[in-house]
Design a protein around this motif. Structure first.
Motif, short mmCIF file in Angstrom:
data_model
loop_
_atom_site.label_atom_id
_atom_site.label_comp_id
_atom_site.label_asym_id
_atom_site.label_seq_id
_atom_site.Cartn_x
_atom_site.Cartn_y
_atom_site.Cartn_z
N GLY A 100 57.52 50.54 19.89
CA GLY A 100 58.13 51.91 20.37
C GLY A 100 56.66 52.74 20.87
N ARG A 101 57.10 53.60 21.77
CA ARG A 101 55.90 54.58 22.19
C ARG A 101 56.90 55.71 22.72
NH1 ARG A 101 56.19 50.98 26.60
NH2 ARG A 101 56.48 51.73 28.41
N SER A 102 56.21 56.80 22.67
CA SER A 102 56.70 58.17 22.93
C SER A 102 55.71 59.02 23.87
CB SER A 102 57.24 58.89 22.05
OG SER A 102 58.34 58.56 21.62
N TRP A 103 56.16 59.87 24.78
CA TRP A 103 55.19 60.67 25.58
C TRP A 103 55.54 61.93 25.93
CZ3 TRP A 103 57.68 56.46 27.49
CH2 TRP A 103 58.57 56.64 28.69
N VAL A 104 54.51 62.75 26.02
CA VAL A 104 54.87 64.19 26.16
C VAL A 104 53.71 64.83 27.32
CG1 VAL A 104 53.36 64.98 24.41
CG2 VAL A 104 55.06 66.56 25.36
N GLU A 105 54.26 65.48 28.23
CA GLU A 105 53.43 66.18 29.37
C GLU A 105 53.10 67.55 28.99
OE1 GLU A 105 53.28 66.40 33.87
OE2 GLU A 105 55.12 66.05 33.18
N MET A 106 51.44 67.84 28.80
CA MET A 106 50.95 69.10 28.33
C MET A 106 49.99 69.36 29.31
SD MET A 106 51.26 68.88 24.44
CE MET A 106 50.82 70.70 24.18
N ASP A 107 49.97 70.64 30.07
CA ASP A 107 49.00 71.22 31.12
C ASP A 107 48.55 69.94 32.06
OD1 ASP A 107 48.91 73.41 29.43
OD2 ASP A 107 47.58 72.65 28.00
N LYS A 108 49.42 69.40 32.68
CA LYS A 108 49.37 68.28 33.54
C LYS A 108 48.56 67.17 33.08
CE LYS A 108 49.60 71.73 37.44
NZ LYS A 108 48.77 72.30 38.60
N GLU A 109 48.89 66.70 31.76
CA GLU A 109 48.00 65.89 31.06
C GLU A 109 49.13 65.02 30.12
OE1 GLU A 109 44.23 64.75 28.32
OE2 GLU A 109 44.98 66.73 28.74
N ILE A 110 49.11 63.64 30.21
CA ILE A 110 50.08 62.69 29.56
C ILE A 110 49.49 62.41 28.19
CG2 ILE A 110 51.59 60.77 29.62
CD1 ILE A 110 51.97 63.10 31.84
N HIS A 111 50.34 62.67 27.18
CA HIS A 111 49.91 62.00 25.86
C HIS A 111 50.82 61.07 25.32
CE1 HIS A 111 46.87 65.45 25.32
NE2 HIS A 111 47.62 66.04 26.00
N ILE A 112 50.45 59.63 25.28
CA ILE A 112 51.33 58.73 24.96
C ILE A 112 50.79 58.13 23.32
CG2 ILE A 112 51.79 56.19 25.04
CD1 ILE A 112 50.84 56.84 28.06
N PHE A 113 51.94 58.35 22.53
CA PHE A 113 52.05 57.80 21.08
C PHE A 113 52.73 56.42 21.01
CE2 PHE A 113 51.09 62.24 20.96
CZ PHE A 113 50.03 62.50 20.16
N TYR A 114 52.17 55.74 20.11
CA TYR A 114 52.95 54.56 19.53
C TYR A 114 53.26 54.55 18.02
CZ TYR A 114 51.48 51.90 23.63
OH TYR A 114 51.37 51.37 24.95
N ASN A 115 54.23 54.03 17.73
CA ASN A 115 54.79 54.01 16.28
C ASN A 115 53.48 53.86 15.35
OD1 ASN A 115 57.44 54.77 16.73
ND2 ASN A 115 58.24 52.72 16.26
N GLY A 116 53.15 54.81 14.34
CA GLY A 116 51.99 54.42 13.47
C GLY A 116 50.54 54.80 14.02
N ASP A 117 50.67 55.36 15.43
CA ASP A 117 49.66 55.57 16.10
C ASP A 117 48.61 56.63 15.20
OD1 ASP A 117 47.68 55.82 18.16
OD2 ASP A 117 49.26 56.01 19.59
N GLY A 118 47.30 56.08 15.21
CA GLY A 118 46.20 57.03 14.51
C GLY A 118 44.98 57.39 15.26
#
Length: 542
Positions: A404-422
């Motif tokens: 499972g992964r989610s991402w968000v776009e902020m200030d023209k930059e993509i940040h991707i997170f996986y479940n339990g991501d540290g």
């Protein structure tokens, strides 16, 4: 004559002429190989290529490019690599030529060998726009967004002019990853260039991009401004409204489309049935399915039946849904049984879910998704022993579920997170702000962790910790950390996820939207959820 027959789609006639030739040269071999390749008959094309070499004819650049395309058609990665090796071994100059190198890039991308594709691409002296777009799409399909975006920037800075096909393909990448800022820039670019929005495929791609980014108003405005609209334009809009849970609007458009003289195709029917399913419009869904079944030009496919199973199942008509599968004239595929299993879990029908699970595991015993679905169905109903037994089988077979992964776009930059991501540099601050938000949502909204979405065999505190590190929560946490809890006047936060959002995250985000007085739009694998003032647009029906 061979070339003419091939280009007119009469490859059989072309082969008859070819076989009567008393003497063949490289041009006649090339024409016949290209003919089979263009007909997607890669095996026959490769047979001719082998025969040509056995008879001592020396291939040229055109021969190699056609044969490599044939390898792509026939999914013959091994033979394509042998051709590549032969080119290197004999020191042929064709590797620097755009056509041969482009065919190699396409072959490696289709065989998911991105490292080899990039090596060939980097050595091309005169890169074509098609090679650029092929590699960009390849990286996007591998979820390597950084490489795809870096290459796209290089393409824009180059002297190459992007045509309609490339533009629509690139916009499609932005749509799939919901890259709104880049998508808006591309929309502006298509307005400036003469070959932009005037091409129907480009305009349709922009429509799709806005819908997949959650901007229905912008999509509708562009749709109404279009000088011409084809069946794809209408289908994109119907699909988009369906994904947003605005089923009535999707049905309206479906009817309006026919009033405008546009006949719906198989995909359009799929879109409207899916829209009815997402919005619980059982009566309308049955009506359109009945019309489809009586249509003389279009025959319903398994996917259409799956939509009806989903529609009926979500409405609690599980027996009716199962009967539809058993009586359908087509052979049920794995997807339709997965759909039924999903609604069994939703309504807690363990008995039917067990039967469906057995069918799935018998038919596709090496598909990790089936084990996860069956295990989750048992866990949702509180059958922990059965759930753990399925998960143990999954581990024993060495199968791994999709992360499972989610991402968000902020200030023209993509940040991707996986479940339990540290791994994110702000991860400590993200955990702190999420704990603070949980406390506020509990106090003000009565939110309680839905621990049945966590593992059964761990302590309760550990369960809550595991739920806190779900990827969509981490993405939201980053926004709260970077923007501050006042969010500087922002009205909508957009989060995107590759899998279905879980019940605990759904409840948490609903509460958070009320506490922070802000809207959250979350696109998961199935649909959009707009969380606002403590409610979700799906009506908890997903």
């Amino acid at each position: 004559m061979i070339d003419m027959y091939s280009k007119c789609g009469m490859v059989g006639e072309a082969a008859r002429v070819f076989n009567t030739l008393p003497v063949r040269n490289v041009i006649s071999w090339n024409a016949m190989i290209a003919g089979y390749t263009n007909e997607r008959n890669g095996e026959e094309a490769l047979n001719l290529f082998r025969e040509m070499r056995e008879k001592g004819e020396v291939p040229d650049g055109y021969t190699y490019s056609s044969s490599l395309k044939a390898c792509s058609c026939a999914d013959a990665a091994g033979e394509g690599m042998q051709i590549h090796a032969a080119l290197i071994r004999h020191g042929f100059p064709y590797l620097a030529q755009s056509a041969v190198a482009g065919a190699l890039v396409d072959l490696y991308v289709k065989c998911r060998r991105m490292a080899e594709a990039r090596k060939v691409f980097d050595r091309i002296e005169e890169k074509s726009v098609m090679s650029w777009s092929t590699l960009i799409l390849g990286y996007a399909q591998e979820d390597n967004l950084k490489e795809a975006m870096d290459l796209f920037r290089e393409l824009r800075e180059s002297r190459h002019r992007m045509d309609g096909f490339v533009l629509s393909s690139i916009i499609g990448v932005f749509a799939d990853f919901a890259l709104l800022e880049q998508g808006k820039q591309m929309h502006a670019y298509t307005i400036k260039v003469p070959y932009g929005l005037l091409e129907m495929s480009v305009a349709n791609s922009v429509l799709d991009m806005y819908m997949k980014c959650g901007l229905t108003v912008e999509a509708d405005a562009l749709f109404r401004e279009m000088l011409e609209r084809n069946v794809v334009s209408w289908t994109v809009m119907i699909t988009g409204y369906g994904k947003h849970g605005i089923g009535n609007k999707a049905v309206e458009l479906f009817n309006e489309m026919q009033e405008n003289g546009i006949e719906p195709d198989s995909v359009t029917y799929l879109a409207v049935l899916s829209a009815c399913s997402h919005s619980g419009l059982i009566k309308e869904g049955k009506k359109y399915f009945s019309i489809l079944c009586s249509n003389q030009k279009i025959k319903p496919k398994v996917e259409h039946y799956a939509c009806m199973v989903d529609l009926l199942g979500r409405g609690g008509r599980l027996k009716e849904a199962k009967n539809l599968i058993e009586k359908m004239p087509l052979k049920p595929n794995v997807g339709i049984w997965q759909t039924l299993l999903s609604v069994c879990r939703m309504h807690g029908d363990v008995e039917m879910g067990k039967q469906v699970g057995e069918i799935l595991l018998r038919r596709e015993g090496n598909n990790p998704a089936n084990y996860v679905m069956v295990s989750n169905m048992y866990a949702h109903a509180g059958y922990w022993k059965e759930s753990e037994k399925i998960r143990e089988t999954l581990k024993r077979k060495g199968l791994k579920k999709e992360a499972g992964r989610s991402w968000v776009e902020m200030d023209k930059e993509i940040h991707i997170f996986y479940n339990g991501d540290g791994m994110h540099p702000l991860i400590e601050e993200i955990h702190e702000v999420l704990k603070e938000m949980e406390k506020r949502v509990k106090e003000e909204m009565g939110y309680v962790h839905s621990i049945n979405f966590s593992l059964h065999d761990v302590e309760e505190e550990s369960k809550m910790e595991s739920l806190r590190v779900h990827s969509e929560k981490l993405a939201i946490g980053l926004v709260l950390v970077r923007r501050g809890l006042k969010l500087k006047g922002e009205r909508v936060i957009r989060i995107f996820k590759n899998l279905r959002v879980c019940g605990d995250c759904h409840a948490f985000i609903k509460g958070l939207s009320k506490v922070l007085k802000i809207a959250f739009v979350v696109r998961d694998a199935n649909r959009f959820h707009r969380f606002e003032n403590g409610l979700c647009s799906c009506g908890d029906y997903w």
